[in-house]
Write an enzyme that holds these catalytic residues in place. Structure first.
Site, PDB file in Angstrom:
ATOM      1  N   ALA A 102      -5.011  -2.245   6.120  1.00 24.91           N
ATOM      2  CA  ALA A 102      -6.309  -1.716   6.544  1.00 24.91           C
ATOM      3  C   ALA A 102      -7.321  -1.830   5.415  1.00 24.91           C
ATOM      4  CB  ALA A 102      -6.178  -0.249   6.960  1.00 24.91           C
TER       5      ALA A 102
ATOM      6  N   ILE B 213      -3.486 -10.903   8.096  1.00 23.27           N
ATOM      7  CA  ILE B 213      -3.440 -10.503   9.506  1.00 23.27           C
ATOM      8  C   ILE B 213      -4.700 -10.901  10.272  1.00 23.27           C
ATOM      9  CG2 ILE B 213      -1.860  -8.589   9.016  1.00 23.27           C
ATOM     10  CD1 ILE B 213      -4.283  -6.681   9.513  1.00 23.27           C
TER      11      ILE B 213
ATOM     12  N   GLY C 162       0.831  -1.201   0.000  1.00 24.84           N
ATOM     13  CA  GLY C 162       0.000   0.000   0.000  1.00 24.84           C
ATOM     14  C   GLY C 162       0.865   1.250   0.000  1.00 24.84           C
TER      15      GLY C 162
ATOM     16  N   TRP D 191      -6.542  12.077   5.090  1.00 24.70           N
ATOM     17  CA  TRP D 191      -6.413  12.549   3.717  1.00 24.70           C
ATOM     18  C   TRP D 191      -5.032  12.203   3.151  1.00 24.70           C
ATOM     19  CZ3 TRP D 191      -9.278  17.869   2.940  1.00 24.70           C
ATOM     20  CH2 TRP D 191     -10.520  17.828   3.594  1.00 24.70           C
TER      21      TRP D 191
ATOM     22  N   ASP E 279      -8.719   9.895  11.342  1.00 27.07           N
ATOM     23  CA  ASP E 279      -9.530  10.980  11.899  1.00 27.07           C
ATOM     24  C   ASP E 279     -10.992  10.570  12.045  1.00 27.07           C
ATOM     25  OD1 ASP E 279      -9.561  10.851   9.073  1.00 27.07           O
ATOM     26  OD2 ASP E 279     -10.313  12.900   8.908  1.00 27.07           O
TER      27      ASP E 279
ATOM     28  N   TYR F  56     -16.564   2.389   9.098  1.00 32.40           N
ATOM     29  CA  TYR F  56     -15.109   2.505   8.981  1.00 32.40           C
ATOM     30  C   TYR F  56     -14.513   3.077  10.257  1.00 32.40           C
ATOM     31  CZ  TYR F  56     -10.587   4.445   7.558  1.00 32.40           C
ATOM     32  OH  TYR F  56      -9.255   4.781   7.493  1.00 32.40           O
TER      33      TYR F  56
ATOM     34  N   THR G 116      -9.779   0.543   3.895  1.00 37.42           N
ATOM     35  CA  THR G 116      -9.991   1.983   3.961  1.00 37.42           C
ATOM     36  C   THR G 116     -11.130   2.485   3.074  1.00 37.42           C
ATOM     37  OG1 THR G 116      -8.316   2.332   2.247  1.00 37.42           O
ATOM     38  CG2 THR G 116      -7.577   2.426   4.551  1.00 37.42           C
TER      39      THR G 116
ATOM     40  N   LEU H  86       1.353   3.768   2.189  1.00 37.23           N
ATOM     41  CA  LEU H  86       2.164   4.068   3.366  1.00 37.23           C
ATOM     42  C   LEU H  86       3.205   2.990   3.606  1.00 37.23           C
ATOM     43  CD1 LEU H  86       2.874   5.800   5.787  1.00 37.23           C
ATOM     44  CD2 LEU H  86       1.092   4.595   7.094  1.00 37.23           C
TER      45      LEU H  86
END
Length: 296
Positions: A72, A49, A10, A162, A114, A137, A74, A12
């Protein structure tokens, strides 16, 4: 040092892997303790996972000193229609990894959002503000935070927002693609938040994980804007001829509720390793220069 990174394909996860290899990015050099670190980069095809037995077995054999979970689910609207899957990936999966890390005495980094907040504030949320998610989510990510806190003593939870990176899909790439295809865009102008460059987040995750300053961190780009403002700057910096018109959240007609205001205050960063997160327009401009170079 041995580092296990989940969700490594991904945006990140990939950015963290690259930063560990190069040792520095636009914000500076990472701690010398990471030099020559052994990176174990896995994605769902190598490690699911949500499979607790598989996670425990994998971690026991790998024996990492640090686990960074970037895996994740997302898709905000997708989570509304498949809440069970959202809970498995965003809550149960992190718990499995955190339990395995704790058993080894390893440090564990978990990335959150967030969306754990209601989104009706008027000033940026700090780490100690009450969580009250209003989407599937957000609920699954908040449940993941709670489970990680209970499962692993040496945990760091990074809430961001974001997010955009060079690998994978994100808002910046979508805006550029649609702008080139259609020449006109309509973007919501009543939701405010913090655009965040993956490079900035990756850098601060590694800074914090090299300390014993455990707990929850907010880590977003400096300054806030609306999605409309964000889109306008993307078009401007990309030099794409396109008209961008504002609309309301109600007019956008999305299945899942979006927070009207979800800006985060990076207070814990300032109190510990320091906050070097760039102003969002500065970080975005550099990102687009790099993205243009990649796409040539």
């Amino acid at each position: 040092m041995k580092i296990l990174i989940t969700g490594s394909k991904g945006q990140l996860g990939n950015t963290i892997c690259e930063l560990l290899k190069t040792g520095e990015n636009s914000l500076g050099k990472i701690p010398t303790d990471y030099i020559n670190a052994e990176i174990i980069a896995v994605d769902v095809d190598e490690l699911d996972i949500t499979d607790n037995l598989a996670v425990q077995t994998f971690v026991e054999e790998a024996k990492p000193d640090l686990i960074i979970n970037c895996a994740a689910y997302t898709n905000v609207d997708g989570c509304e229609t498949d809440r069970e899957l959202a809970e498995k990936i965003n809550a149960d999966g992190p718990e499995n990894l955190a339990l395995a890390a704790n058993k080894l005495g390893a440090k564990f980094v978990h990335v959150s959002t967030d969306y754990v907040f209601r989104g009706d504030a008027t000033t940026p949320y700090v780490e100690t503000d009450q969580c009250d998610p209003v989407t599937a989510y957000g609920s699954s990510k908040r449940n993941g935070e709670i489970k990680v806190q209970s499962a692993c003593e040496k945990h760091y939870i990074f809430r961001t927002s974001w997010l955009y990176g060079l690998i994978g899909n994100n808002f910046v790439k979508t805006i550029r693609r649609v702008a080139k295809e259609k020449g006109v865009l309509t973007v919501v102008n009543d939701q405010r938040g913090n655009p965040t460059n993956c490079e900035d987040l990756a850098y601060h995750i590694l800074l914090a994980a090299n300390t014993e300053c455990y707990g929850i961190y907010h880590c977003t780009g400096s300054g806030e804007c609306t999605w409309f403002d964000f889109a306008k700057k993307i078009i401007e910096f990309s030099n794409i001829p396109c008209t961008v018109d504002p609309c309301s959240t109600e007019q956008s007609n999305r299945p899942a509720k979006r927070p009207a205001y979800s800006s985060l205050d990076n207070r814990h960063l300032r109190q510990t390793v320091g906050d070097k997160m760039r102003e969002w327009k500065v970080a975005l401009k550099e990102y687009i220069i790099k993205l243009d170079a990649l796409e040539k």
